[in-house]
Design an enzyme around this catalytic site. Structure first.
Site, PDB file in Angstrom:
ATOM      1  N   GLU A  52       0.852  -1.186   0.000  1.00 40.30           N
ATOM      2  CA  GLU A  52       0.000   0.000   0.000  1.00 40.30           C
ATOM      3  C   GLU A  52       0.894   1.244   0.000  1.00 40.30           C
ATOM      4  O   GLU A  52       1.769   1.391   0.861  1.00 40.30           O
ATOM      5  CB  GLU A  52      -0.907  -0.009   1.229  1.00 40.30           C
ATOM      6  CG  GLU A  52      -1.896   1.134   1.275  1.00 40.30           C
ATOM      7  CD  GLU A  52      -2.770   1.086   2.524  1.00 40.30           C
ATOM      8  OE1 GLU A  52      -3.398   2.121   2.819  1.00 40.30           O
ATOM      9  OE2 GLU A  52      -2.821   0.035   3.201  1.00 40.30           O
ATOM     10  N   ASP A  94      -5.043   9.601   9.292  1.00 45.32           N
ATOM     11  CA  ASP A  94      -3.672   9.211   9.613  1.00 45.32           C
ATOM     12  C   ASP A  94      -3.245   9.678  10.996  1.00 45.32           C
ATOM     13  O   ASP A  94      -3.517  10.806  11.409  1.00 45.32           O
ATOM     14  CB  ASP A  94      -2.697   9.778   8.573  1.00 45.32           C
ATOM     15  CG  ASP A  94      -2.934   9.219   7.188  1.00 45.32           C
ATOM     16  OD1 ASP A  94      -3.446   8.083   7.112  1.00 45.32           O
ATOM     17  OD2 ASP A  94      -2.621   9.898   6.199  1.00 45.32           O
ATOM     18  N   TYR A 113     -11.007  -3.846   3.680  1.00 41.61           N
ATOM     19  CA  TYR A 113     -10.171  -3.198   4.696  1.00 41.61           C
ATOM     20  C   TYR A 113     -11.017  -3.017   5.946  1.00 41.61           C
ATOM     21  O   TYR A 113     -11.900  -2.161   6.002  1.00 41.61           O
ATOM     22  CB  TYR A 113      -9.691  -1.841   4.168  1.00 41.61           C
ATOM     23  CG  TYR A 113      -8.550  -1.211   4.928  1.00 41.61           C
ATOM     24  CD1 TYR A 113      -8.521  -1.186   6.319  1.00 41.61           C
ATOM     25  CD2 TYR A 113      -7.488  -0.613   4.242  1.00 41.61           C
ATOM     26  CE1 TYR A 113      -7.469  -0.598   7.000  1.00 41.61           C
ATOM     27  CE2 TYR A 113      -6.432  -0.028   4.918  1.00 41.61           C
ATOM     28  CZ  TYR A 113      -6.427  -0.020   6.296  1.00 41.61           C
ATOM     29  OH  TYR A 113      -5.380   0.570   6.966  1.00 41.61           O
TER      30      TYR A 113
END
Length: 257
Positions: free
Chosen positions: A49, A60, A172
């Site tokens: 990724e 993040d 995911y």
């Protein structure tokens, strides 16, 4: 069935641990990207990724945010990353993780057309809602690029089958509420949640966010097909600890469950 789905499903059916390391493209300089991809490939990564640096990375944590800022400080852009990827040949599928704004600014059609000239076989866009995926689906229809769905802990159970059915590549499964980062505490109900997603999915389910140890990998492999590891890999690479990255991946993928 698209190539990424085929390759990862084959690993799942063989009972192999699927391990997808995340790196921030350009954090150590774009000239290092090919070497980093080779390092992860040699260690046994199932796919890689690649994060696209962005000024407002809402999903993040601090380690990946810092890596993105380093990349931006080096003048790294989406366009430069794509041009670099056109020069890199690897047997390992590449998956781009990007926010929607850089893609929209670049031009959706141009983005997909140029990715077709690279080894990118998957896309993760965390801020693109399921209801708005039609912005990209028509462009991806005749490509070999999978749009990978994210399933959160807060996703209503009755909605999960709809999300996984529409997704490609892999699913995911976000293992925490909040942003990425190593050393996270996991809810007691997480294993049941992951097992349910895998039960209703015909594609591999990978747990991500906070996965930072062999013990985490062993835990999650009891309920899904594998893991995505970001902050741990990014931190080690930023410290120049390439051998530790190799050891971590080799140990994780050596176990069959």
């Amino acid at each position: 069935m698209k190539t990424l789905t085929k390759q990862l499903t084959k690993k799942q059916q063989a009972n192999e641990t699927i391990f997808v390391p995340y790196i921030m493209a350009g954090a150590q300089g774009l000239e290092q990207l090919a070497e980093e991809i080779q390092l992860l490939t040699d260690a046994g990564a199932s796919a890689i990724e690649l994060g696209i640096p962005f000024s407002d990375p809402v999903a993040d944590g601090p380690v990946i945010q810092a890596a993105g800022l380093r990349a931006l400080g080096k003048g790294v852009t989406l366009g430069k990353i794509i041009q670099q990827l056109k020069q890199i040949k690897t047997p390992t599928p590449l998956v781009l993780m990007t926010y929607f704004n850089p893609v929209f600014t670049y031009g959706l059609e141009k983005f997909i057309q140029e990715l077709a000239e690279t080894n990118v076989l998957g896309l993760i866009i965390p801020d693109l809602p399921y209801e708005h995926r039609e912005l990209l689906i028509p462009l991806l229809k005749n490509s070999d690029i999978s749009l990978i769905p994210l399933v959160a802990l807060t996703t209503p159970r009755e909605r999960i089958p709809e999300l996984v059915k529409a997704g490609e590549g892999f699913i995911y499964a976000v293992a925490v509420n909040g942003v990425t980062g190593a050393g996270r505490n996991y809810q007691e109900t997480l294993d049941e949640h992951l097992a349910y997603i895998q039960e209703v999915s015909d594609k591999p389910v990978l747990a991500g966010f906070g996965v930072s140890s062999k013990e985490h990998v062993e835990r999650f492999r009891k309920s899904c097909a594998g893991v995505i590891v970001g902050s741990k890999i990014v931190q080690l690479l930023s410290e120049g600890e390439k051998s530790e990255v190799t050891t971590f991946i080799e140990e994780a993928v050596s176990n069959e469950f």
